[in-house]
Design a protein around this motif. Structure first.
Motif, PDB file in Angstrom:
ATOM      1  N   LEU A 155      29.327  38.789  41.248  1.00  0.00           N
ATOM      2  CA  LEU A 155      29.374  37.496  41.713  1.00  0.00           C
ATOM      3  C   LEU A 155      30.799  36.817  41.984  1.00  0.00           C
ATOM      4  O   LEU A 155      31.568  36.956  41.353  1.00  0.00           O
ATOM      5  CB  LEU A 155      28.681  36.623  40.746  1.00  0.00           C
ATOM      6  N   GLY A 156      31.093  36.543  43.248  1.00  0.00           N
ATOM      7  CA  GLY A 156      32.105  35.859  43.482  1.00  0.00           C
ATOM      8  C   GLY A 156      32.334  34.571  42.752  1.00  0.00           C
ATOM      9  O   GLY A 156      31.408  33.937  42.668  1.00  0.00           O
ATOM     10  N   ASN A 157      33.461  34.408  42.447  1.00  0.00           N
ATOM     11  CA  ASN A 157      33.780  33.292  41.179  1.00  0.00           C
ATOM     12  C   ASN A 157      33.712  31.902  41.892  1.00  0.00           C
ATOM     13  O   ASN A 157      33.424  30.910  41.061  1.00  0.00           O
ATOM     14  CB  ASN A 157      35.008  33.590  40.295  1.00  0.00           C
ATOM     15  N   THR A 158      33.680  31.560  43.076  1.00  0.00           N
ATOM     16  CA  THR A 158      33.280  30.310  43.423  1.00  0.00           C
ATOM     17  C   THR A 158      31.850  30.130  43.665  1.00  0.00           C
ATOM     18  O   THR A 158      31.487  28.989  43.993  1.00  0.00           O
ATOM     19  CB  THR A 158      33.940  30.153  44.982  1.00  0.00           C
ATOM     20  N   TRP A 159      31.124  31.399  43.498  1.00  0.00           N
ATOM     21  CA  TRP A 159      29.545  31.105  43.242  1.00  0.00           C
ATOM     22  C   TRP A 159      28.893  30.657  41.759  1.00  0.00           C
ATOM     23  O   TRP A 159      27.896  30.474  41.651  1.00  0.00           O
ATOM     24  CB  TRP A 159      28.730  32.415  43.869  1.00  0.00           C
ATOM     25  N   ILE A 160      29.953  31.039  40.859  1.00  0.00           N
ATOM     26  CA  ILE A 160      29.321  30.835  39.486  1.00  0.00           C
ATOM     27  C   ILE A 160      28.897  29.300  39.154  1.00  0.00           C
ATOM     28  O   ILE A 160      27.678  29.313  38.821  1.00  0.00           O
ATOM     29  CB  ILE A 160      30.730  30.844  38.421  1.00  0.00           C
ATOM     30  N   ALA A 161      29.585  28.335  39.762  1.00  0.00           N
ATOM     31  CA  ALA A 161      28.939  26.957  39.377  1.00  0.00           C
ATOM     32  C   ALA A 161      27.502  26.966  40.057  1.00  0.00           C
ATOM     33  O   ALA A 161      26.453  26.193  39.655  1.00  0.00           O
ATOM     34  CB  ALA A 161      29.943  26.073  40.121  1.00  0.00           C
ATOM     35  N   PHE A 172      43.394  37.396  32.379  1.00  0.00           N
ATOM     36  CA  PHE A 172      44.403  36.247  32.762  1.00  0.00           C
ATOM     37  C   PHE A 172      43.559  34.893  32.597  1.00  0.00           C
ATOM     38  O   PHE A 172      42.513  34.703  32.866  1.00  0.00           O
ATOM     39  CB  PHE A 172      44.624  36.420  34.405  1.00  0.00           C
ATOM     40  N   ARG A 173      44.353  33.937  32.190  1.00  0.00           N
ATOM     41  CA  ARG A 173      43.667  32.625  31.840  1.00  0.00           C
ATOM     42  C   ARG A 173      43.201  31.721  32.903  1.00  0.00           C
ATOM     43  O   ARG A 173      41.678  31.475  32.827  1.00  0.00           O
ATOM     44  CB  ARG A 173      44.742  31.693  30.988  1.00  0.00           C
ATOM     45  N   GLY A 174      43.639  31.741  33.967  1.00  0.00           N
ATOM     46  CA  GLY A 174      43.112  31.034  35.117  1.00  0.00           C
ATOM     47  C   GLY A 174      41.853  31.705  35.759  1.00  0.00           C
ATOM     48  O   GLY A 174      40.780  31.032  36.047  1.00  0.00           O
ATOM     49  N   ILE A 175      41.788  33.292  35.505  1.00  0.00           N
ATOM     50  CA  ILE A 175      40.890  33.838  36.108  1.00  0.00           C
ATOM     51  C   ILE A 175      39.460  33.646  35.333  1.00  0.00           C
ATOM     52  O   ILE A 175      38.505  33.383  35.512  1.00  0.00           O
ATOM     53  CB  ILE A 175      41.170  35.347  36.375  1.00  0.00           C
ATOM     54  N   TRP A 176      39.612  33.768  33.922  1.00  0.00           N
ATOM     55  CA  TRP A 176      38.737  33.663  32.814  1.00  0.00           C
ATOM     56  C   TRP A 176      38.032  32.293  33.064  1.00  0.00           C
ATOM     57  O   TRP A 176      36.994  32.130  33.265  1.00  0.00           O
ATOM     58  CB  TRP A 176      39.138  33.881  31.656  1.00  0.00           C
ATOM     59  N   ASP A 177      38.951  31.069  33.277  1.00  0.00           N
ATOM     60  CA  ASP A 177      38.461  29.788  33.693  1.00  0.00           C
ATOM     61  C   ASP A 177      37.483  29.677  34.654  1.00  0.00           C
ATOM     62  O   ASP A 177      36.523  28.722  34.401  1.00  0.00           O
ATOM     63  CB  ASP A 177      39.742  29.005  33.591  1.00  0.00           C
ATOM     64  N   THR A 178      37.380  30.459  35.792  1.00  0.00           N
ATOM     65  CA  THR A 178      36.511  30.233  36.765  1.00  0.00           C
ATOM     66  C   THR A 178      35.112  30.636  36.224  1.00  0.00           C
ATOM     67  O   THR A 178      34.166  30.006  36.932  1.00  0.00           O
ATOM     68  CB  THR A 178      36.867  31.311  37.906  1.00  0.00           C
ATOM     69  N   ASN A 179      34.809  31.275  35.070  1.00  0.00           N
ATOM     70  CA  ASN A 179      33.702  31.558  34.754  1.00  0.00           C
ATOM     71  C   ASN A 179      33.154  30.669  33.691  1.00  0.00           C
ATOM     72  O   ASN A 179      31.937  30.791  33.182  1.00  0.00           O
ATOM     73  CB  ASN A 179      33.827  33.118  34.002  1.00  0.00           C
ATOM     74  N   VAL A 180      33.885  29.759  33.455  1.00  0.00           N
ATOM     75  CA  VAL A 180      33.444  29.044  32.052  1.00  0.00           C
ATOM     76  C   VAL A 180      32.949  27.560  32.999  1.00  0.00           C
ATOM     77  O   VAL A 180      34.049  26.740  33.398  1.00  0.00           O
ATOM     78  CB  VAL A 180      34.500  28.584  31.261  1.00  0.00           C
ATOM     79  N   ILE A 181      31.755  27.040  32.869  1.00  0.00           N
ATOM     80  CA  ILE A 181      31.177  25.865  33.311  1.00  0.00           C
ATOM     81  C   ILE A 181      30.951  24.851  32.368  1.00  0.00           C
ATOM     82  O   ILE A 181      30.133  25.138  31.501  1.00  0.00           O
ATOM     83  CB  ILE A 181      30.033  25.985  34.325  1.00  0.00           C
ATOM     84  N   GLY A 200      59.613  24.392  41.125  1.00  0.00           N
ATOM     85  CA  GLY A 200      59.812  25.624  40.405  1.00  0.00           C
ATOM     86  C   GLY A 200      58.743  26.634  40.602  1.00  0.00           C
ATOM     87  O   GLY A 200      57.823  26.485  41.638  1.00  0.00           O
ATOM     88  N   PRO A 201      58.631  27.738  40.133  1.00  0.00           N
ATOM     89  CA  PRO A 201      57.549  28.736  40.553  1.00  0.00           C
ATOM     90  C   PRO A 201      56.080  28.194  40.484  1.00  0.00           C
ATOM     91  O   PRO A 201      55.793  27.333  39.778  1.00  0.00           O
ATOM     92  CB  PRO A 201      57.500  29.803  39.152  1.00  0.00           C
ATOM     93  N   GLY A 202      55.428  28.373  41.586  1.00  0.00           N
ATOM     94  CA  GLY A 202      54.121  27.559  42.079  1.00  0.00           C
ATOM     95  C   GLY A 202      52.941  28.332  41.477  1.00  0.00           C
ATOM     96  O   GLY A 202      52.940  29.513  41.328  1.00  0.00           O
ATOM     97  N   VAL A 203      51.937  27.725  41.244  1.00  0.00           N
ATOM     98  CA  VAL A 203      50.350  28.151  41.014  1.00  0.00           C
ATOM     99  C   VAL A 203      49.674  28.567  42.063  1.00  0.00           C
ATOM    100  O   VAL A 203      50.349  28.362  43.387  1.00  0.00           O
ATOM    101  CB  VAL A 203      49.511  27.156  40.333  1.00  0.00           C
ATOM    102  N   SER A 204      48.844  29.528  42.170  1.00  0.00           N
ATOM    103  CA  SER A 204      48.214  29.998  43.189  1.00  0.00           C
ATOM    104  C   SER A 204      46.385  30.072  42.753  1.00  0.00           C
ATOM    105  O   SER A 204      46.231  29.568  41.788  1.00  0.00           O
ATOM    106  CB  SER A 204      48.330  31.382  43.812  1.00  0.00           C
ATOM    107  N   MET A 205      45.792  30.275  43.715  1.00  0.00           N
ATOM    108  CA  MET A 205      44.454  30.279  43.445  1.00  0.00           C
ATOM    109  C   MET A 205      43.909  31.486  42.543  1.00  0.00           C
ATOM    110  O   MET A 205      44.378  32.404  42.405  1.00  0.00           O
ATOM    111  CB  MET A 205      43.535  30.597  44.870  1.00  0.00           C
ATOM    112  N   ALA A 206      42.831  30.965  41.688  1.00  0.00           N
ATOM    113  CA  ALA A 206      42.323  32.079  40.777  1.00  0.00           C
ATOM    114  C   ALA A 206      40.929  32.393  41.462  1.00  0.00           C
ATOM    115  O   ALA A 206      39.863  31.788  41.491  1.00  0.00           O
ATOM    116  CB  ALA A 206      41.870  31.225  39.645  1.00  0.00           C
ATOM    117  N   GLY A 207      40.812  33.636  42.013  1.00  0.00           N
ATOM    118  CA  GLY A 207      39.661  34.252  42.940  1.00  0.00           C
ATOM    119  C   GLY A 207      39.563  35.705  42.548  1.00  0.00           C
ATOM    120  O   GLY A 207      39.817  36.130  41.298  1.00  0.00           O
TER     121      GLY A 207
END
Length: 438
Positions: free
Chosen positions: A95-101, A128-137, A300-307
Motif C-alpha cells: 500500500l502506498g503510504n499516502t493511502w494508509i489514512a 527510518f523515523r519519518g517513514i515509520w510515522d507514515t504508518n501511524v494514524i 541548514g540541511p533540509g527535510v524531504s518527503m517520507a514516501g
C-alpha cells in the motif's frame, strides 16, 4: 442382571461408532492438513520480484501458501477500493503510504501494534523515523514500511565546479547563490534547475522545510496562506521569476536526460528510481560528472518527503496470524536487502544501509542521508486530491496567470471545500481519535 440382548445391542452400537470414527479419521486429517492460502497483492515491478521471495517464506512456513497477484500501479487504487466494497480484499497488500489514512478511515486495515510488540523482527526503532510515522494514524500502527522513497538533488558537479561552487550548499541562500553562479556561467538558454510545473512534490517539500503544517484544525482546513508556507512559496516562485528555472512542465521537455546531459539545466529534484535511469541514459563520458546530494533547507540541511510503500494486513482476512508472519518475513534485514538487489527499491530498515551494496553506491548515499530527515504528508484520505489542487495553483502562479497571494487564497478555499465532509464528521463525533490527523 444385564441381559445378553442388551449387551449385544450395545456392542453393535459401539462397533458402528468405531467404524464411523475410522471412516472419518482420513477426512479429519485432510481438513487438518489443508494449507493456509494467503492472497498477497503487490504493484508493478514489485509484484514480479516478491513472487520469487515468497517461495522461501513457504519453505520456512510449511502449511502456508502465498498467491501473489501483480497489479499495475495505474489500477491499484481503484482495484483496492473495489475489493473493499465487494468484501474481497487480500490478506496482505502493498500500500502506498499516502493511502494508509484513507484505508484506515474505511476501517479496512488491521491494527498491528500487538503483533509488533511481540515480534523479534519488527520494531519501530529499526526503521527510518519519518517513514515509520507514515504508518501511524493517531496512535495506532497500520502498516510496516517495505521500501522507501524520498527526493534529493541530482546535479552536474562538473558544471558547479566550473561556476566556482566546490560542493552542494546546505542552505537556501547559498543554494540560490550557487544557482545564480551557474546561470551566469552557462549563459542564455541554460538554467540552474529544472522544477517541472506539473509536479507538486517540490513546492510541497519546500513548505515542509519551512515548517509549514499544510493543514490546520486537526487536518480539516487548508493552511497554505500561513507565513511559513508563504515563505517557501516565495522562494520557489523566485527561481522562475529570476530565470533560474524554466517555466516548463515535463510535457514540454522532450527528454530530460538529454537536456541534463547538454547542460540545459544543472540540477533536478527527483527520486531513487532515477539513479538507474541516469546511469543508463546519460552518455558514458558523463558518468563521473553527475552525482546526488541531500536537499538544502532554509537554515541548514533540509527535510524531504517520507514516501514509499508499506505492507498491510486487511481486517477481513481469515488468516491474520499467517498474514502477519509474511509481513515479518519480508521486513527482515536480509529480505529487504534482497528486495533492493532484485528491484532497486531502497530498504526501509536503517541497518540495511550499512551493507556494502549501499555504502559502495555514492549516488545512493545521498538518499541514506536524506532519509534521516523526512516528514510525512498530512494523514488525511483526501491528501492526493489536495496535492493536485496545489499543483494547479502553483502552475498558474508560475506562469503569471494568478498573483501568488491569490493563488494561495484560492488553494485554501479549494482545500476547505475538499475537507468539508471531514469537518462535519468531526463535529458530529464520527471520526475517532485513531483516525485524526496528528
Amino acid at each position: 442382571m444385564i441381559s445378553r440382548r442388551r449387551t449385544s445391542a450395545a456392542a453393535v452400537r459401539l462397533g458402528y461408532a468405531l467404524a464411523l470414527i475410522a471412516a472419518l479419521l482420513p477426512l479429519l486429517s485432510c481438513v487438518r492438513d489443508q494449507p493456509v492460502r494467503l492472497r498477497f497483492w503487490a504493484m508493478g515491478r514489485e509484484g514480479e520480484v516478491v513472487a520469487e521471495m515468497v517461495r522461501d517464506f513457504e519453505r520456512e512456513n510449511p502449511g502456508i501458501e502465498v498467491e501473489v497477484q501483480q497489479i499495475p500501479w495505474s489500477a491499484a487504487h481503484e482495484k483496492l477500493l473495489t475489493a473493499y466494497v465487494g468484501r474481497s480484499t487480500p490478506d496482505v497488500s502493498q500500500l502506498g503510504n499516502t493511502w494508509i489514512a484513507e484505508f484506515t478511515a474505511l476501517h479496512a486495515l488491521e491494527p498491528l501494534d500487538h503483533w509488533i510488540a511481540a515480534s523479534k523482527d519488527v520494531r519501530d526503532s529499526a526503521f527510518f523515523r519519518g517513514i515509520w510515522d507514515t504508518n501511524v494514524i493517531g496512535s495506532v500502527t497500520r502498516g510496516v514500511p517495505w521500501y522507501v522513497d524520498t527526493r534529493v538533488l541530482f546535479y552536474r558537479r562538473d558544471l558547479l565546479q566550473r561556476a566556482g561552487v566546490k560542493e552542494m550548499p546546505v542552505t537556501w541562500s547559498a543554494w540560490r547563490s550557487a544557482m545564480e553562479s551557474v546561470r551566469r556561467m552557462l549563459g542564455p538558454g541554460h538554467y540552474a534547475i529544472f522544477l517541472p510545473t506539473n509536479e507538486w512534490p517540490q513546492p510541497m517539500i519546500l513548505g515542509l522545510q519551512s515548517g509549514a503544517d499544510l493543514l490546520s484544525d486537526g487536518g480539516t482546513r487548508g493552511d497554505f496562506e500561513s507565513p511559513r508556507f508563504r515563505r517557501a512559496f516565495d522562494f520557489y516562485l523566485s527561481l522562475f521569476r529570476d530565470q533560474l528555472a524554466p517555466p516548463f512542465s515535463n510535457n514540454q521537455v522532450a527528454n530530460m536526460y538529454q537536456e541534463f546531459a547538454r547542460g540545459t539545466f544543472t540540477m533536478v529534484i527527483t527520486g531513487p528510481w532515477n539513479i538507474g535511469e541516469f546511469r543508463r541514459r546519460l552518455p558514458p563520458e558523463l558518468a563521473a560528472s553527475w552525482t546526488t546530494a541531500a536537499l538544502p533547507g532554509p537554515d541548514g540541511p533540509g527535510v524531504s518527503m517520507a514516501g514509499g510503500s508499506s505492507l498491510v494486513v486487511f481486517r477481513s482476512s481469515r488468516h491474520r496470524d499467517a498474514a502477519w508472519r509474511l509481513v515479518e518475513f519480508l521486513s527482515r534485514p536480509e529480505q529487504q536487502l534482497r528486495f533492493y538487489r532484485l528491484s532497486g527499491d531502497l530498504p526501509a530498515r536503517v541497518e540495511c544501509w550499512r551493507d556494502t551494496a549501499l555504502t559502495r553506491d555514492p549516488e545512493a548515499q545521498a538518499f541514506g542521508e536524506q532519509l534521516q530527515r523526512t516528514v510525512s504528508w498530512p494523514k488525511v484520505p483526501e491528501f492526493e486530491e489536495i496535492a493536485i489542487r496545489l499543483q494547479d495553483q502553483v502552475e498558474r502562479a508560475v506562469r503569471g496567470v494568478t498573483p501568488p497571494d491569490s493563488a494561495l487564497a484560492a488553494l485554501d478555499r479549494d482545500v476547505d471545500r475538499i475537507l468539508e465532509k471531514r469537518r462535519w464528521m468531526r463535529a458530529h463525533g464520527l471520526v475517532s481519535e485513531h483516525e485524526e490527523a496528528p
